[in-house]
Design a protein around this motif. Structure first.
Motif, PDB file in Angstrom:
ATOM      1  N   MET A 249       0.806  -1.210   0.000  1.00  0.00           N
ATOM      2  CA  MET A 249       0.000   0.000   0.000  1.00  0.00           C
ATOM      3  C   MET A 249       0.845   1.268   0.000  1.00  0.00           C
ATOM      4  SD  MET A 249      -2.985  -0.786  -0.528  1.00  0.00           S
ATOM      5  CE  MET A 249      -3.464   0.941  -0.467  1.00  0.00           C
ATOM      6  N   VAL A 250       2.126   1.147   0.298  1.00  0.00           N
ATOM      7  CA  VAL A 250       3.014   2.307   0.173  1.00  0.00           C
ATOM      8  C   VAL A 250       3.119   2.643  -1.304  1.00  0.00           C
ATOM      9  CG1 VAL A 250       5.346   3.161   0.524  1.00  0.00           C
ATOM     10  CG2 VAL A 250       4.280   1.701   2.243  1.00  0.00           C
ATOM     11  N   GLU A 251       3.048   3.901  -1.629  1.00  0.00           N
ATOM     12  CA  GLU A 251       2.989   4.353  -3.013  1.00  0.00           C
ATOM     13  C   GLU A 251       4.121   3.794  -3.873  1.00  0.00           C
ATOM     14  OE1 GLU A 251       2.226   8.663  -5.077  1.00  0.00           O
ATOM     15  OE2 GLU A 251       3.848   8.516  -3.618  1.00  0.00           O
ATOM     16  N   ASN A 252       5.346   3.873  -3.375  1.00  0.00           N
ATOM     17  CA  ASN A 252       6.490   3.323  -4.103  1.00  0.00           C
ATOM     18  C   ASN A 252       7.314   2.491  -3.131  1.00  0.00           C
ATOM     19  OD1 ASN A 252       8.964   2.833  -5.468  1.00  0.00           O
ATOM     20  ND2 ASN A 252       8.636   4.643  -6.763  1.00  0.00           N
ATOM     21  N   ILE A 253       7.020   1.212  -3.097  1.00  0.00           N
ATOM     22  CA  ILE A 253       7.647   0.324  -2.119  1.00  0.00           C
ATOM     23  C   ILE A 253       9.165   0.253  -2.312  1.00  0.00           C
ATOM     24  CG2 ILE A 253       7.203  -1.695  -3.563  1.00  0.00           C
ATOM     25  CD1 ILE A 253       7.326  -1.542   0.295  1.00  0.00           C
TER      26      ILE A 253
END
Length: 334
Positions: A249-253
């Motif tokens: 769910m983090v925008e850019n893992i």
């Protein structure tokens, strides 16, 4: 080191000792704590030294104290506060220490004009936990790893998963969570050191920041903000290690994982999960993310049973097969 001087002033020596020791043990890198049980001793100290915050009972207040070298005065009240002290902020002394610390923190950063608190110690090692293969087991792995590391070092656990089961596993709910800390951080990055202790809770010897309650909050926070917050906490030197348990769910893992010193990828022995892990590794190679791949350690973990959850569930993982796998890994990298 630029830390504030917190003076606890009350004629109950036992109370003063307990409160002072708690703050020293948990937050001693933020405040240098001193204590007084007699007015004379307090006056003598103020002849040569200054105090950032005086947490003081009415019995130890004295005439013209407002003219002394004390930046902030908070009345430590055992009940109602008399009219002569109503212009000062007050806090009820017989409540949780964390509530008292919240009041101290609010006072310390009043008007958002607080110098950055710098502490001694090197930056924390950031350990990322990420797996495309068994996300449902990441949290159990992360908690077990953190609890084991915390036996010999100071550890902070941060959970960035959507719909995290973390607090369900611990069967607890803290008053604040990660969204509160992000709110404080957005207001003033310099206040993180003194705000952090109002948010953290504890499991065994490991500190943790409760995960966000609402997934919408997680979706709205940019990766850059997470990176800046985690780096800021690391640079404070309050912890030896920070464990970041993250999902997709983090925008850019990948940007988040790039700041980690080490990344653990838990994988169970099921063939589908093993295949997913291989596809992920191939993706990293094709995307020219060799550096991330090099610092990623794939850990094959035993199947984690979720059929018979009990209050001893995490303890059983710590002392069982999963704990043995993690213990072996830590011994190899020691």
């Amino acid at each position: 080191m630029n830390t504030g001087i917190l003076a606890i002033c009350d004629n109950d020596s036992e109370y003063v000792s307990r409160l002072a020791n708690y703050i020293r043990n948990r937050h001693g890198t933020v405040f240098r704590v001193i204590s007084f049980t007699r007015v004379e001793a307090l006056k003598e100290y103020l002849k040569k030294e200054s105090i950032t915050i005086a947490l003081i009972s009415p019995e130890l207040m004295f005439e013209n104290i407002e003219n002394e070298n004390i930046q902030n005065i908070i009345i430590l009240s055992s009940g109602t506060v008399s009219l002569e002290y109503e212009t000062y902020p007050a806090v009820y002394k017989y409540q949780s220490t964390e509530n008292i610390l919240q009041k101290i923190s609010d006072c310390y950063r009043r008007d958002n004009q607080v110098e950055e608190v710098k502490v001694l110690g090197k930056a924390a090692q950031i350990i990322g936990i990420y797996s495309p293969a068994c996300n449902e087991e990441n949290t159990v792995f992360s908690i077990t790893l953190g609890a084991m590391l915390a036996r010999k070092s100071s550890v902070l656990y941060i959970n960035l998963e959507e719909f995290s089961v973390f607090e369900k596993l611990l069967n607890t709910r803290c008053a604040k969570d990660l969204s509160d800390l992000m709110y404080y951080f957005r207001q003033s990055r310099e206040s993180v050191a003194i705000r952090l202790h109002t948010v953290i809770c504890r499991y065994k010897d490991m500190d943790y920041i409760p995960p966000l309650l609402y997934s919408e909050d997680l979706r709205k926070i940019k990766t850059e903000e997470w990176i800046n917050l985690i780096k800021k906490i690391s640079e404070l030197g309050l912890y030896d290690r920070i464990i970041v348990d993250t999902g997709n769910m983090v925008e850019n893992i990948f940007e988040l994982l790039d700041i980690c010193d080490k990344v653990y990828m838990p994988v169970n022995t099921g063939w589908i999960n093993t295949m997913k892990a291989s596809v992920y590794e191939e993706f990293l190679l094709k995307s020219e993310k060799e550096e991330l791949l090099e610092k990623t350690k794939k850990i094959f973990i035993p199947e984690i049973s979720t059929e018979s959850f009990s209050e001893n569930y995490l303890e059983n993982q710590l002392e069982g097969k999963l704990g043995a796998v993690i213990k072996k890994e830590l011994e190899e990298v020691a």
